[in-house]
Design a protein around this motif. Structure first.
Motif, mmCIF file in Angstrom:
data_model
loop_
_atom_site.group_PDB
_atom_site.id
_atom_site.type_symbol
_atom_site.label_atom_id
_atom_site.label_comp_id
_atom_site.label_asym_id
_atom_site.label_seq_id
_atom_site.Cartn_x
_atom_site.Cartn_y
_atom_site.Cartn_z
ATOM 1 N N ASP A 47 0.837 -1.194 0.000
ATOM 2 C CA ASP A 47 0.000 0.000 0.000
ATOM 3 C C ASP A 47 0.875 1.249 0.000
ATOM 4 N N ASP A 100 -9.283 8.345 -3.180
ATOM 5 C CA ASP A 100 -9.832 7.158 -3.839
ATOM 6 C C ASP A 100 -9.591 5.870 -3.056
ATOM 7 N N HIS A 101 -8.940 5.971 -1.916
ATOM 8 C CA HIS A 101 -8.569 4.766 -1.164
ATOM 9 C C HIS A 101 -9.807 4.042 -0.650
ATOM 10 N N SER A 102 -9.690 2.721 -0.520
ATOM 11 C CA SER A 102 -10.829 1.926 -0.055
ATOM 12 C C SER A 102 -11.108 2.134 1.436
ATOM 13 N N LEU A 166 -17.182 -4.334 1.645
ATOM 14 C CA LEU A 166 -16.587 -3.992 0.352
ATOM 15 C C LEU A 166 -15.159 -3.487 0.526
ATOM 16 N N ARG A 167 -14.922 -2.684 1.568
ATOM 17 C CA ARG A 167 -13.560 -2.210 1.842
ATOM 18 C C ARG A 167 -12.627 -3.395 2.068
ATOM 19 N N ARG A 170 -11.760 -5.129 -1.134
ATOM 20 C CA ARG A 170 -10.805 -4.346 -1.925
ATOM 21 C C ARG A 170 -9.397 -4.457 -1.358
ATOM 22 N N LEU A 173 -7.681 -7.597 -2.563
ATOM 23 C CA LEU A 173 -7.552 -7.774 -4.019
ATOM 24 C C LEU A 173 -6.149 -8.230 -4.422
ATOM 25 N N HIS A 174 -5.131 -7.690 -3.766
ATOM 26 C CA HIS A 174 -3.761 -8.065 -4.122
ATOM 27 C C HIS A 174 -3.554 -9.562 -3.965
ATOM 28 N N PHE A 315 -15.529 -11.225 -7.544
ATOM 29 C CA PHE A 315 -15.072 -9.886 -7.186
ATOM 30 C C PHE A 315 -13.936 -9.436 -8.095
ATOM 31 N N ASP A 319 -14.004 -6.091 -10.241
ATOM 32 C CA ASP A 319 -12.902 -5.136 -10.215
ATOM 33 C C ASP A 319 -12.419 -4.804 -11.624
ATOM 34 N N GLU A 323 -12.659 -1.026 -13.333
ATOM 35 C CA GLU A 323 -11.484 -0.324 -13.838
ATOM 36 C C GLU A 323 -11.669 0.135 -15.290
#
Length: 332
Positions: A47, A100-102, A166-167, A170, A173-174, A315, A319, A323
């Motif tokens: 991050d 824009d951060h989750s 949802l946060r 996200r 996701l990595h 998900f 994503d 995007e």
């Protein structure tokens, strides 16, 4: 113009800055864990632009409500005073990333020498436009980081359960992308079975298909009370199915079988009381998930492997769509 050569003086400045940054992170960690009583999770690789996550803790269990923190340390960040605090200039790229951060984002100004720190949220309401168009934040003296900040910070971390989930997706996701690209993700846990708090030391690691090239992705502590770990650990990663890490459990089971069923007589001949397959069926029983080892009767060790499930796969598809730049017909 030709770039300036890198000199020993510049090297000293870089090292001094790095030391100051580490002192600031250590100071904030101490305040968060000791004075506020929350979880402090430093972010080292995944991050960029965020130094740590702060997780709200209520009556021991962690809540999953998180705040992302950018920590700025040293006297240079206190050189633009205001009657109510200090101005912090915002870099345009950092600002875009934080908005824009989750997670909700705070900027923390820290003075390691005094052991104090002050915070401000990064939102459209707190961003101030200067006379020349630059953006800045006012970090107020009234928002000192400490026990009295707990209520205000908890409010920053609030959100509807839908938004919080949802946060969390996200943020994972990595890891989902690593699985999609062929890496293996392992969830390792040390369960302190002698403690009523349900404490566990959790580590997420990535390995290649051959179980080599081990890379640590994150580590933290959980407190889950009396909840059993075979239920808790899968609940931490709802986007994946959780299975035993085959290599670890095959080796551990075989060693346990040898200890229980294999002995050597006076002539040194090897004898077996019960075959491995039969013994293992009885040893495993109906347990789907289980620890593979125990240390001194204190800590159970778990090593589980994650496999993308329908939620994780879906998900990732959402994503990729989000995007993109296709228009969407909506009801509003």
């Amino acid at each position: 113009p030709r770039p300036r050569p890198y000199t020993a003086t510049m090297s000293k400045k870089v090292k001094a800055s790095a030391v100051q940054d580490r002192q600031g992170i250590a100071t904030v960690q101490q305040i968060v864990t000791s004075d506020i009583g929350w979880v402090f999770r430093e972010q080292t690789t995944d991050d960029f632009g965020i130094d740590a996550h702060l997780e709200v803790v209520e009556n021991e269990p962690a809540t999953g409500r998180l705040i992302a923190a950018q920590i700025k340390s040293g006297p240079s960040y206190f050189k633009k005073p205001h009657d109510d605090g200090w101005w912090f200039p915002l870099d345009p790229d950092d600002l875009e990333y934080w908005i824009d951060h989750s997670l909700p984002v705070i900027v923390v100004l820290c003075s390691p020498g005094t052991g104090t720190a002050y915070w401000q949220t990064v939102t459209q309401k707190t961003i101030v436009t200067g006379k020349r168009g630059g953006k800045k934040l006012l970090v107020p003296t009234a928002q000192q980081l400490g026990g009295e900040a707990r209520r205000g910070l908890a409010k920053v971390a609030e959100g509807k359960p839908y938004e919080i989930r949802l946060r969390q997706l996200r943020l994972a996701l990595h890891w989902m992308r690593l699985l999609q690209d062929g890496r293996r993700i392992l969830l390792e846990a040390g369960e302190w079975i002698s403690k009523s708090s349900g404490r566990g030391d959790i580590t997420i690691v990535s390995v290649d298909e051959g179980n080599e090239d081990r890379q640590e992705l994150g580590a933290w502590i959980i407190m889950v009370g009396s909840r059993p770990y075979d239920e808790v650990l899968p609940s931490l990663v709802p986007w994946a199915d959780v299975i035993l890490h085959e290599e670890t459990y095959d080796d551990a089971d075989y060693e346990a079988w040898e200890d229980a069923c294999v002995y050597y007589d006076n002539e040194g001949d090897r004898n077996v009381r019960e075959g491995y397959a039969e013994w293992r069926r009885e040893w495993i029983g109906n347990r789907t998930l289980r620890p593979y080892a125990n240390a001194m009767g204190e800590v159970d060790s778990w090593r589980l492997e994650l496999v993308l499930n329908d939620l994780g796969t879906s998900f990732l598809a959402v994503d990729r769509f989000a995007e993109g730049d296709r228009m969407i017909l909506t009801s509003r």
